[in-house]
Design an enzyme around this catalytic site. Structure first.
Site, PDB file in Angstrom:
ATOM      1  N   HIS A 124       0.660  -1.276  -0.097  1.00 32.47           N
ATOM      2  CA  HIS A 124      -0.128  -0.017   0.105  1.00 32.47           C
ATOM      3  C   HIS A 124       0.932   1.102   0.012  1.00 32.47           C
ATOM      4  O   HIS A 124       0.048   2.324   0.294  1.00 32.47           O
ATOM      5  CB  HIS A 124      -0.790   0.107   1.018  1.00 32.47           C
ATOM      6  CG  HIS A 124      -2.007  -1.076   1.231  1.00 32.47           C
ATOM      7  ND1 HIS A 124      -3.188  -0.965   0.034  1.00 32.47           N
ATOM      8  CD2 HIS A 124      -2.385  -2.008   1.950  1.00 32.47           C
ATOM      9  CE1 HIS A 124      -3.895  -1.913   0.345  1.00 32.47           C
ATOM     10  NE2 HIS A 124      -3.581  -2.591   1.370  1.00 32.47           N
ATOM     11  N   GLU A 161      -7.621 -11.961   5.685  1.00 33.61           N
ATOM     12  CA  GLU A 161      -8.492 -10.920   5.639  1.00 33.61           C
ATOM     13  C   GLU A 161      -9.753 -11.075   4.544  1.00 33.61           C
ATOM     14  O   GLU A 161     -10.093 -10.301   4.098  1.00 33.61           O
ATOM     15  CB  GLU A 161      -7.444  -9.831   5.086  1.00 33.61           C
ATOM     16  CG  GLU A 161      -6.497  -9.970   4.315  1.00 33.61           C
ATOM     17  CD  GLU A 161      -5.516  -8.943   3.863  1.00 33.61           C
ATOM     18  OE1 GLU A 161      -5.686  -7.984   4.608  1.00 33.61           O
ATOM     19  OE2 GLU A 161      -4.519  -8.992   3.008  1.00 33.61           O
ATOM     20  N   ASP A 219      -9.311  -4.994   6.033  1.00 36.55           N
ATOM     21  CA  ASP A 219     -10.057  -5.643   4.659  1.00 36.55           C
ATOM     22  C   ASP A 219     -11.075  -6.695   5.032  1.00 36.55           C
ATOM     23  O   ASP A 219     -12.120  -6.921   4.422  1.00 36.55           O
ATOM     24  CB  ASP A 219      -8.787  -6.268   4.122  1.00 36.55           C
ATOM     25  CG  ASP A 219      -7.948  -5.341   3.470  1.00 36.55           C
ATOM     26  OD1 ASP A 219      -8.221  -5.484   2.091  1.00 36.55           O
ATOM     27  OD2 ASP A 219      -6.993  -5.003   3.831  1.00 36.55           O
TER      28      ASP A 219
END
Length: 266
Positions: free
Chosen positions: A52, A156, A182
């Site tokens: 990310h 997740e 998530d």
């Protein structure tokens, strides 16, 4: 130097497996300075965020070097879970990898094999930092990497919860990380502490406990951390270098503006 760094990795792995309280944070900025500061502040480990954040292989290499030089364990949350990418981070000296969205036994087996020489698929090289640029004894390097490299699937996705006992039992899986951000979105929830998310988290923690493997978590606050610790979680991430910078910058600016406002009004 290689012996010292191998000992530091052994110590971190041993502490994680022994259930000591350990604390880390995400590193999202492509600079090694934040890692040096975090190490100086006393963090036990960092997770370099390739997934990310705008961090490339060269930046990760420099951050791993800074982490190892300052005695904080570097892990990498990888972007693409290919054999090559996993191998690249481990050869650079990462203590292990976080792998996002491990939602099946097949994927867990594949990434665990990519982290392991014996019985696995990790490409052999000791010419990088992990092998002290060729100076490490081959047998010692192979044995050390297989025992102490941490393969950490990120749980997740709802479908991962359904097969969590099988995922955590995969040979080479060292620990689990529950990505409740998530997971909550995938479950249609807007809170990481919504009841369905908590129930799924409890199931992951129970499966890991039964398998004798640790769980890493990002706590939502003090009460959440305390509850997770009562459930047996001992290793936590808190925030990131970006979040710390934003919070400190906002606080400093707020103080300056308050002083200015009081001075003008008086």
């Amino acid at each position: 130097m290689a012996a010292v760094q191998m000992q530091e990795q052994r110590q971190f792995t041993a502490r994680l497996r022994a259930g000591e309280s350990l604390f880390g944070t995400f590193v999202k900025m492509p600079t090694y300075h934040a890692t040096e500061i975090l190490a100086s502040a006393g963090y036990d480990f960092i997770v370099i965020d390739e997934e990310h954040a705008p961090i490339n292989r060269e930046s990760i290499d420099a951050i791993i070097l800074a982490a190892r030089a300052r005695g904080v364990a570097p892990l990498v949350r990888i972007g693409e879970p290919t054999d090559f990418n996993i191998m690249a981070q481990l050869d650079a000296g990462a203590a292990g990898v976080f792998v996002p969205h491990v939602n099946s036994v097949e994927k867990a087996s594949r990434i665990a094999a990519a982290c392991r020489y014996a019985g696995g698929r990790r490409g052999f090289s000791k010419t990088g930092r992990a092998g002290d640029y060729g100076a490490a004894d081959t047998d010692a390097h192979l044995a050390h990497q297989d025992v102490h490299t941490l393969c950490i699937p990120m749980i997740e996705d709802p479908e991962a919860i359904d097969v969590i006992d099988e995922i955590v039992a995969v040979e080479g899986v060292a620990a689990l990380f529950v990505g409740r951000g998530d997971l909550s979105v995938a479950m249609g929830e807007r809170s990481q502490t919504a009841k369905p998310v908590l129930e799924a988290t409890d199931k992951v923690i129970a499966a890991a406990r039964n398998a004798g493997k640790p769980v890493l978590m990002l706590a939502a606050g003090e009460e959440d951390q305390a509850a997770l610790m009562r459930a047996g979680v001992r290793t936590f991430l808190t925030g990131s270098d970006q979040a710390f910078l934003r919070r400190a910058a906002a606080s400093a600016l707020g103080t300056c503006r308050a002083v200015a406002a009081r001075s003008i009004s008086s």
